[in-house]
Design an enzyme around this catalytic site. Structure first.
Site, PDB file in Angstrom:
ATOM      1  N   MET A 143      15.886 -73.184  -9.282  1.00 27.17           N
ATOM      2  CA  MET A 143      15.080 -72.920  -8.094  1.00 27.17           C
ATOM      3  C   MET A 143      15.974 -73.078  -6.862  1.00 27.17           C
ATOM      4  O   MET A 143      16.890 -73.892  -6.864  1.00 27.17           O
ATOM      5  CB  MET A 143      13.945 -73.946  -7.955  1.00 27.17           C
ATOM      6  CG  MET A 143      13.012 -74.055  -9.121  1.00 27.17           C
ATOM      7  SD  MET A 143      11.890 -72.677  -9.363  1.00 27.17           S
ATOM      8  CE  MET A 143      10.738 -72.872  -8.014  1.00 27.17           C
TER       9      MET A 143
ATOM     10  N   LYS B  63      18.715 -66.815  -5.078  1.00 28.41           N
ATOM     11  CA  LYS B  63      18.623 -65.572  -5.849  1.00 28.41           C
ATOM     12  C   LYS B  63      17.895 -64.476  -5.075  1.00 28.41           C
ATOM     13  O   LYS B  63      18.309 -63.329  -5.067  1.00 28.41           O
ATOM     14  CB  LYS B  63      17.879 -65.805  -7.176  1.00 28.41           C
ATOM     15  CG  LYS B  63      18.609 -66.750  -8.120  1.00 28.41           C
ATOM     16  CD  LYS B  63      17.863 -66.895  -9.443  1.00 28.41           C
ATOM     17  CE  LYS B  63      16.486 -67.502  -9.304  1.00 28.41           C
ATOM     18  NZ  LYS B  63      16.481 -68.856  -8.717  1.00 28.41           N
TER      19      LYS B  63
ATOM     20  N   GLU C 159      12.042 -62.583  -9.906  1.00 28.35           N
ATOM     21  CA  GLU C 159      11.327 -63.434 -10.875  1.00 28.35           C
ATOM     22  C   GLU C 159      11.356 -62.821 -12.273  1.00 28.35           C
ATOM     23  O   GLU C 159      10.345 -62.752 -12.978  1.00 28.35           O
ATOM     24  CB  GLU C 159       9.881 -63.686 -10.426  1.00 28.35           C
ATOM     25  CG  GLU C 159       9.736 -64.278  -9.026  1.00 28.35           C
ATOM     26  CD  GLU C 159      10.163 -65.744  -8.916  1.00 28.35           C
ATOM     27  OE1 GLU C 159      10.524 -66.360  -9.943  1.00 28.35           O
ATOM     28  OE2 GLU C 159      10.145 -66.270  -7.784  1.00 28.35           O
TER      29      GLU C 159
ATOM     30  N   CYS D 119      22.428 -80.161  -7.603  1.00 26.90           N
ATOM     31  CA  CYS D 119      21.336 -81.091  -7.934  1.00 26.90           C
ATOM     32  C   CYS D 119      20.834 -81.799  -6.677  1.00 26.90           C
ATOM     33  O   CYS D 119      21.623 -82.170  -5.809  1.00 26.90           O
ATOM     34  CB  CYS D 119      21.846 -82.113  -8.942  1.00 26.90           C
ATOM     35  SG  CYS D 119      20.662 -83.433  -9.303  1.00 26.90           S
TER      36      CYS D 119
END
Ligand SMILES: [Zn+2]
Length: 202
Positions: A11, A15, A90, A148
């Site tokens: 996420m 993108k 997606e 992260c």
């Protein structure tokens, strides 16, 4: 020769911004592109636009259902106007059959297809169907990297929390928003270590 691309990431890895920039490059050259999006993503409450948190722009997308044949869909579009590229937002929500149909679009119609999506679902050990099929059929697989939330390692997983509690099983199409304040359902991009041992939320 056209190719089938899979650009995957966690996420918030940019993108959608990448997809929109590619679309703008085609459009600026006067080329016709189709943006498609499986109809499962309702994160923005608006079901017909592709939007990014990273850049201030949006483009209309054709919403497709599970049962849509993407080869027939593309052929119908091509008969109206030549199509230079197909961009899929997606793409993890595509069905296995739809990914195969897109591979045939690439080979038979010689149209490049660029699919953007998540690699891993929040469910322990599971890929999305669309992502698994893309890993199988894509000519080119590229990672869109992100870090992260809790350390400097690469984020490869999406941790879902509901009211602060990490979730490792359930419905694969539950969507949340990482940025939404006060939201009870949200995702965080994390490394594997923090996926398995997430810090407690305040
Ligand atoms: Zn980490």
């Amino acid at each position: 020769m056209a190719k089938l691309y899979f650009r995957y990431g966690a996420m918030n890895s940019g993108k959608t911004a990448n997809l929109l920039m590619v679309a703008h490059n085609y459009i600026n050259q006067g080329k016709n592109v189709i943006i498609i999006k499986p109809d499962k993503d309702t994160r923005w409450g608006i079901k017909i636009e592709v939007k990014s948190r990273a850049i201030v722009t949006s483009l209309p997308a054709a919403l497709i259902s599970d049962s849509e044949d993407l080869f027939a869909f593309t052929q119908a579009r091509v008969s109206e106007k030549p199509v230079e590229a197909i961009l899929v937002e997606e793409a993890q929500f595509l069905t296995k059959d739809q990914v195969r149909q897109l591979a045939v679009v690439v080979d038979k119609l010689n149209i490049p297809v660029l699919c953007y999506g998540l690699r891993c679902s929040y469910i322990d050990g599971e890929l999305f169907d669309g992502s698994a099929a893309l890993m199988y059929w894509a000519d080119t697989i590229e990672e869109v990297k992100n870090v992260c939330q809790y350390c400097s390692s690469k984020a490869t997983k999406n941790l879902l929390r509901v009211n602060g509690v990490p979730q490792y099983s359930g419905d694969n199409v539950v969507m949340g928003d990482v940025d939404m304040e006060g939201s009870s359902i949200y995702y965080t991009p994390v490394c594997r270590r923090h996926y398995l041992n997430p810090p407690a939320e305040d």
